[in-house]
Scaffold this motif. Structure first.
Motif, PDB file in Angstrom:
ATOM      1  N   GLY A  17      32.100  52.666  10.673  1.00  0.00           N
ATOM      2  CA  GLY A  17      31.968  51.523   9.588  1.00  0.00           C
ATOM      3  C   GLY A  17      30.875  50.630   9.870  1.00  0.00           C
ATOM      4  N   VAL A  18      30.860  50.168  11.113  1.00  0.00           N
ATOM      5  CA  VAL A  18      29.861  49.265  11.742  1.00  0.00           C
ATOM      6  C   VAL A  18      28.360  49.773  11.699  1.00  0.00           C
ATOM      7  N   LEU A  19      28.633  51.163  11.981  1.00  0.00           N
ATOM      8  CA  LEU A  19      27.169  51.765  12.209  1.00  0.00           C
ATOM      9  C   LEU A  19      26.539  51.827  10.670  1.00  0.00           C
ATOM     10  N   VAL A  20      27.592  52.047   9.783  1.00  0.00           N
ATOM     11  CA  VAL A  20      27.056  52.329   8.166  1.00  0.00           C
ATOM     12  C   VAL A  20      26.397  51.066   7.754  1.00  0.00           C
ATOM     13  N   ILE A  21      27.081  49.841   8.007  1.00  0.00           N
ATOM     14  CA  ILE A  21      26.505  48.506   7.988  1.00  0.00           C
ATOM     15  C   ILE A  21      25.103  48.471   8.366  1.00  0.00           C
ATOM     16  N   SER A  22      24.969  48.901   9.618  1.00  0.00           N
ATOM     17  CA  SER A  22      23.419  48.892  10.384  1.00  0.00           C
ATOM     18  C   SER A  22      22.640  49.725   9.800  1.00  0.00           C
ATOM     19  N   LEU A  23      23.095  50.736   9.306  1.00  0.00           N
ATOM     20  CA  LEU A  23      22.069  51.717   8.588  1.00  0.00           C
ATOM     21  C   LEU A  23      21.777  51.146   7.129  1.00  0.00           C
ATOM     22  N   LEU A  24      22.784  50.623   6.461  1.00  0.00           N
ATOM     23  CA  LEU A  24      22.551  49.864   5.040  1.00  0.00           C
ATOM     24  C   LEU A  24      21.410  48.945   5.082  1.00  0.00           C
ATOM     25  N   VAL A  25      21.139  48.330   6.160  1.00  0.00           N
ATOM     26  CA  VAL A  25      20.114  47.279   6.097  1.00  0.00           C
ATOM     27  C   VAL A  25      18.982  47.809   6.104  1.00  0.00           C
ATOM     28  N   VAL A  27      18.067  51.203   5.106  1.00  0.00           N
ATOM     29  CA  VAL A  27      17.710  52.099   3.857  1.00  0.00           C
ATOM     30  C   VAL A  27      17.670  51.047   2.667  1.00  0.00           C
ATOM     31  N   LEU A  28      18.677  49.870   2.686  1.00  0.00           N
ATOM     32  CA  LEU A  28      18.549  49.339   1.659  1.00  0.00           C
ATOM     33  C   LEU A  28      17.001  48.597   1.233  1.00  0.00           C
ATOM     34  N   ASP A  29      16.383  47.991   2.454  1.00  0.00           N
ATOM     35  CA  ASP A  29      15.210  47.482   2.087  1.00  0.00           C
ATOM     36  C   ASP A  29      14.156  48.276   1.333  1.00  0.00           C
ATOM     37  N   ALA A 147      25.684  60.153   6.187  1.00  0.00           N
ATOM     38  CA  ALA A 147      24.565  60.622   5.109  1.00  0.00           C
ATOM     39  C   ALA A 147      25.075  59.988   3.672  1.00  0.00           C
ATOM     40  N   GLY A 148      26.191  59.926   3.512  1.00  0.00           N
ATOM     41  CA  GLY A 148      26.808  59.137   2.379  1.00  0.00           C
ATOM     42  C   GLY A 148      26.417  57.732   2.118  1.00  0.00           C
ATOM     43  N   ALA A 149      26.316  57.203   3.542  1.00  0.00           N
ATOM     44  CA  ALA A 149      26.145  55.846   3.318  1.00  0.00           C
ATOM     45  C   ALA A 149      24.787  55.505   2.869  1.00  0.00           C
ATOM     46  N   VAL A 150      23.540  56.430   3.174  1.00  0.00           N
ATOM     47  CA  VAL A 150      22.433  56.508   2.513  1.00  0.00           C
ATOM     48  C   VAL A 150      22.411  56.352   1.218  1.00  0.00           C
ATOM     49  N   GLY A 151      23.197  57.213   0.358  1.00  0.00           N
ATOM     50  CA  GLY A 151      23.603  57.189  -1.147  1.00  0.00           C
ATOM     51  C   GLY A 151      24.000  55.764  -1.351  1.00  0.00           C
ATOM     52  N   LEU A 152      24.972  55.216  -0.889  1.00  0.00           N
ATOM     53  CA  LEU A 152      25.170  54.069  -0.856  1.00  0.00           C
ATOM     54  C   LEU A 152      24.053  52.956  -1.123  1.00  0.00           C
ATOM     55  N   ALA A 153      23.312  53.148   0.003  1.00  0.00           N
ATOM     56  CA  ALA A 153      22.229  52.026   0.078  1.00  0.00           C
ATOM     57  C   ALA A 153      21.366  52.299  -1.066  1.00  0.00           C
ATOM     58  N   VAL A 154      20.987  53.486  -1.693  1.00  0.00           N
ATOM     59  CA  VAL A 154      20.285  53.889  -2.461  1.00  0.00           C
ATOM     60  C   VAL A 154      20.939  53.350  -3.814  1.00  0.00           C
ATOM     61  N   ALA A 155      22.049  53.462  -3.987  1.00  0.00           N
ATOM     62  CA  ALA A 155      22.845  53.017  -5.262  1.00  0.00           C
ATOM     63  C   ALA A 155      22.593  51.428  -5.174  1.00  0.00           C
ATOM     64  N   ILE A 156      22.890  50.744  -4.206  1.00  0.00           N
ATOM     65  CA  ILE A 156      22.945  49.323  -4.089  1.00  0.00           C
ATOM     66  C   ILE A 156      21.522  48.702  -4.313  1.00  0.00           C
ATOM     67  N   GLY A 157      20.595  49.258  -3.530  1.00  0.00           N
ATOM     68  CA  GLY A 157      19.291  48.854  -3.325  1.00  0.00           C
ATOM     69  C   GLY A 157      18.525  48.443  -4.839  1.00  0.00           C
ATOM     70  N   PRO A 158      18.245  49.572  -5.601  1.00  0.00           N
ATOM     71  CA  PRO A 158      17.572  49.186  -6.873  1.00  0.00           C
ATOM     72  C   PRO A 158      18.321  48.267  -7.749  1.00  0.00           C
ATOM     73  N   VAL A 159      19.670  48.391  -7.920  1.00  0.00           N
ATOM     74  CA  VAL A 159      20.367  47.370  -8.880  1.00  0.00           C
ATOM     75  C   VAL A 159      20.260  45.921  -8.018  1.00  0.00           C
ATOM     76  N   LEU A 160      20.720  45.885  -7.057  1.00  0.00           N
ATOM     77  CA  LEU A 160      20.462  44.543  -6.299  1.00  0.00           C
ATOM     78  C   LEU A 160      19.178  44.030  -6.320  1.00  0.00           C
ATOM     79  N   GLY A 161      18.322  44.798  -6.105  1.00  0.00           N
ATOM     80  CA  GLY A 161      16.726  44.196  -6.061  1.00  0.00           C
ATOM     81  C   GLY A 161      16.271  43.975  -7.410  1.00  0.00           C
TER      82      GLY A 161
END
Length: 521
Positions: A17-25, A27-29, A147-161
């Motif tokens: 879970g912690v690594l997913v948060i690190s990955l999110l930052v 991919v999210l950008d 890899a699913g966390a990448v999908g989560l970041a792809v989901a959050i990124g455009p909407v949040l942006g």
């Protein structure tokens, strides 16, 4: 040791879970940046960046990231993966803060390159920590969630942006990284165990420098040629020079006793095939996402937030299917799962050739869902194949190879498909802008963003220019989509020929690459 004993860390799922948060930052950008491209191109509300500068805002990060992955993968294994993860997060947060307050496109490109340094320290250690804290029997499932966390970041990124751009200035899309980084550093310090390679190698300084110089020169030539034409010696000097330096890099790695990348690994099909597959998929996908943002916001007139929501089906498909891919591989084999994924991806990319300025928008999102489902069944089996080919203590090498190929291919996808897009657009719109004054004509012919900016000052002539720009851009988009579909189909051929099939029980405890290289020695 009992054969069924789990060798994983007791807190392995919390660590994941912690690594997913690190990955999110990380991919999210990049996904946020996709919906911010139009705003950054606006001279009033953004930085007035050209299409070439926008490509470099993406590629400056990617090329530094990819060039340093080799070294940082080795350094993480040598000096401590937890330490590298925390340093990388802190540097990424600082660079995000600087990016938010960039005053011109040049500054943004430079601060994005600094973000690439931080990302290069973060990404390889996330996968290598997974390999070290999980039992091999659980690793495929963990990588599927990763890899699913990448999908989560792809989901959050455009909407949040999109939401940030509608309510705040453009710099907020970078500033949002800072609280995520702070949370990540705190959780990494509290939960992630330190690990390192007990037999570390030396740093290959020359190899790193050659890889960075070669990649930057090659991609610069492609971007510059796409923006201003390939009929100038400088463009071909950069392209040929970049290829020559990369050739020197390969020769050096073969001779070195401490290579940053052991190129002999590519003699082993079960390692080389998934690496090539990762590269081809990201080459095709990143180029399509680049022109998709302009299509939605300019041709179709959607806001950044609306554009982000229209990308959600792509992200949702990855989030749904990626964690399930490990079970699919166990049942049907990596070759079958990745092959079907590639066919779905190629079909979706090819169907973008049929999208025009009046196509019902749900079709765009439906194609995104199909593409996301396809990629969700490509990346986890390919990544697991790469990681399982190496021993745990060398996990940083496997992670560096996988992520380097992915990032470099994504950069070249943006560069090559962006060049196709620019060249076709420039050629098609030439007649419509031929009557405009010189500087105005050049701006309108450079990119669709430039045409829209010019149209704002034309008065009664604006609708005709906008129609011509939209038509030319859609035509250029069709060409880029066609090229990306062909690239995905090439990946399908590689899967059929070289990708491993159903998992087999190994009788030799050595990693796959070690056994097969020994057999070819």
């Amino acid at each position: 040791m009992e054969p069924h004993e789990n060798t994983g860390h007791p807190r392995r799922w919390a660590i994941l879970g912690v690594l997913v948060i690190s990955l999110l930052v990380v991919v999210l950008d990049n996904t946020i940046l996709n919906v911010a491209l139009r705003t950054l191109a606006d001279p009033v509300h953004g930085l007035g960046a050209s299409q070439g500068e926008l490509e470099w805002a993406i590629n400056s990060y990617t090329l530094v990231f990819a060039g340093l992955l080799f070294t940082f993968g080795v350094l993480g294994d040598r000096l401590g993966r937890k330490r590298f993860l925390m340093v990388g997060l802190a540097l990424f947060g600082l660079a995000s803060l600087l990016s938010a307050y960039a005053q011109d496109p040049g500054q943004l490109i430079a601060t994005r390159a600094l973000m690439g340094v931080g990302g290069a320290a973060i990404m390889p250690v996330t996968l290598s920590i997974i390999s070290n804290v999980f039992d091999p029997r659980e690793r495929a499932k963990a990588i599927g969630i990763w890899a699913g966390a990448v999908g989560l970041a792809v989901a959050i990124g455009p909407v949040l942006g999109g939401a940030l751009l509608e309510h705040y200035w453009w710099g907020s899309v970078f500033l949002i990284n800072v609280p995520v980084v702070v949370l990540g550093v705190v959780l990494v310090a509290a939960l992630v165990p330190e690990s390192r390679d007990p037999r570390p190698g030396r740093v290959d300084v020359l190899g790193v420098l050659l890889s960075v110089v070669g990649l930057v020169a090659l991609t610069y030539g492609i971007i510059d040629g796409g923006e201003h034409g390939f009929d100038r010696p400088r463009v071909w000097l950069a392209i040929v020079g970049g290829l020559a330096v990369l050739g020197w890099f390969v020769a050096h790695e073969l001779r070195s006793d401490h290579p940053s990348l052991d190129v002999r690994l590519f003699r082993v099909p079960r390692f080389a095939a998934p690496v090539a597959l990762v590269g081809l998929v990201f080459f095709a996908a990143m180029g399509v996402m680049f022109f998709g943002a302009f299509y939605l916001q300019l041709v179709r007139g959607y806001s950044p937030l609306e554009s982000g929501l229209l990308f959600l089906p792509f992200a949702a498909a990855q989030l749904i299917f990626a964690p399930r891919s490990a079970a699919m591989v166990r049942r049907y084999g990596g070759r079958a799962v990745a092959g079907v994924g590639l066919l779905l991806t190629a079909a979706a990319l090819g169907a973008f050739v049929l999208i025009d300025a009046d196509t019902p928008i749900w079709i765009f999102s439906a194609l995104g869902f199909v593409q996301g489902a396809g990629m969700a069944n490509i990346m986890p089996p390919a990544t697991e194949s790469i990681m399982s080919a190496l021993p745990r203590e060398k996990a940083g090498v496997g992670s560096a190879v996988s992520n380097t190929v992915r990032q470099v291919a994504g950069a070249l996808g943006v560069a090559v498909l962006g060049s196709v897009l620019s060249a076709v657009y420039r050629n098609d719109v030439a007649t419509a802008v031929s009557g405009l004054p010189g500087p105005v004509r050049d701006a309108a012919q450079e990119s669709i963003s430039g045409a829209y900016a010019v149209a704002g000052r034309l008065g009664a002539g604006a609708p005709r220019l906008i129609d011509a720009a939209n038509t030319s851009f859609v035509s250029a988009m069709h060409w880029a989509a066609g090229v990306s579909a062909l690239v995905a189909l090439l990946g399908f051929v590689i899967v059929l020929r070289w990708m491993p099939g159903r998992p087999v029980i190994e009788t030799d405890a050595r990693p796959a690459t070690e056994r097969e290289l020994a057999g070819t020695a």
